[in-house]
Structures are given as C-alpha cells and as structure tokens.
Design an enzyme around this catalytic site. Structure first.
Site, mmCIF file in Angstrom:
data_model
loop_
_atom_site.group_PDB
_atom_site.id
_atom_site.type_symbol
_atom_site.label_atom_id
_atom_site.label_comp_id
_atom_site.label_asym_id
_atom_site.label_seq_id
_atom_site.Cartn_x
_atom_site.Cartn_y
_atom_site.Cartn_z
ATOM 1 N N SER A 100 0.869 -1.181 0.000
ATOM 2 C CA SER A 100 0.000 0.000 0.000
ATOM 3 C C SER A 100 0.895 1.217 0.000
ATOM 4 C CB SER A 100 -0.907 0.049 1.235
ATOM 5 O OG SER A 100 -1.928 -0.901 1.136
ATOM 6 N N GLU A 160 -0.565 18.155 -7.428
ATOM 7 C CA GLU A 160 -1.945 18.212 -7.897
ATOM 8 C C GLU A 160 -2.903 17.463 -6.970
ATOM 9 O OE1 GLU A 160 1.135 18.726 -10.935
ATOM 10 O OE2 GLU A 160 0.731 17.059 -9.582
ATOM 11 N N SER A 161 -2.430 16.687 -6.002
ATOM 12 C CA SER A 161 -3.164 16.000 -4.937
ATOM 13 C C SER A 161 -2.469 14.691 -4.576
ATOM 14 C CB SER A 161 -4.639 15.792 -5.253
ATOM 15 O OG SER A 161 -5.316 15.489 -4.051
ATOM 16 N N HIS A 199 -2.910 0.043 -3.833
ATOM 17 C CA HIS A 199 -3.021 -1.123 -2.959
ATOM 18 C C HIS A 199 -2.898 -2.344 -3.869
ATOM 19 C CE1 HIS A 199 -4.408 1.571 0.169
ATOM 20 N NE2 HIS A 199 -5.215 2.090 -0.740
ATOM 21 N N CYS A 210 -6.657 18.083 -8.597
ATOM 22 C CA CYS A 210 -7.431 19.295 -8.334
ATOM 23 C C CYS A 210 -7.876 19.990 -9.612
ATOM 24 C CB CYS A 210 -6.615 20.250 -7.458
ATOM 25 S SG CYS A 210 -5.033 20.680 -8.190
#
Length: 125
Positions: A56, A63-64, A69, A84
């Site tokens: 994970s 940009e975020s 996973h 974003c």
C-alpha cells in the site's frame, strides 16, 4: 459538468504479474515514471510492504495524490488518482502502468468531489 474541487479516477488492474506488484522498488519506480508521463509533480512517496505479501502506498503530488493497494495473491491492483484540475489527461499513464504491471485488463471509473455549488450553498446558510 458541474464545477468541483477535485477529480478522482480509480483504476482496477486485473491479472497482473504478482512479482511486479509485490516489489516496493518496482511499484515506486513505475508510479513515479507514470506521474512524469502524465505531467504530475511528485512531492513525496510512502510505500509500505506487508508481510507476507501486498503493498500500500501514496505518492503526494502537487496536484493532490496517487494511492495504490496491491493484492499479489489475486494478481490485482487498485489505484486512485485524485487531482485538483480536470485538465490532466491520465490515459497514457494508465496504459503505461498496465503494460508495466503486465495486467491483462483494467477498468476505470471517474467522479468529481467537492461540488462548488454545494460548498457555496453551505457557506451562505
């Protein structure tokens, strides 16, 4: 399309190479290169290897974020891109990741988050 603060794309990769998706170094390298292909700017990476198998992690991007996973025992990867701005075209990177994970198929879903008309409605109440 409504104006929103965020755009989320989820990708399910199926029938991946278990050895590839269970290697922290390989997964990190693939995701960092994919971010470069998609013109996303990596700020930091954290990837955790579980025992006996599975990974994970998250890449914080300007940009975020990109989150992953893996379930090597099922040859499956769940990947999230949250940005974003809707102007980012993730298609080339998603296909490149498919090639590197040796996934036989993938499925994408997209959604918007934080609708501005609803946020502004709440602020005026």
């Amino acid at each position: 399309m409504k104006k929103s603060l965020g755009y989320q794309t989820t990708i399910d990769y199926y029938d991946c190479d278990a050895g590839v998706i269970n290697s922290v170094d390989t997964v990190r390298a693939i995701l960092v290169k994919a971010a470069e292909i998609m013109k996303l700017s990596v700020v930091n990476t954290t990837i955790h290897e579980f025992s006996p198998i599975g990974i994970s992690g998250v890449l914080v991007i300007e940009e975020s974020h990109i989150a992953i996973h893996t379930w090597p025992e099922h040859n499956y990867v769940a990947l999230d891109f949250f940005t974003c701005n809707e102007r980012y075209d993730l298609t080339e990177g998603i296909k490149w990741i498919q090639e590197k994970f040796k996934a036989k198929k993938y499925r994408t879903q997209s959604s918007q988050r934080g609708f501005l008309d609803e946020i502004n409605e709440d602020e005026s109440a």
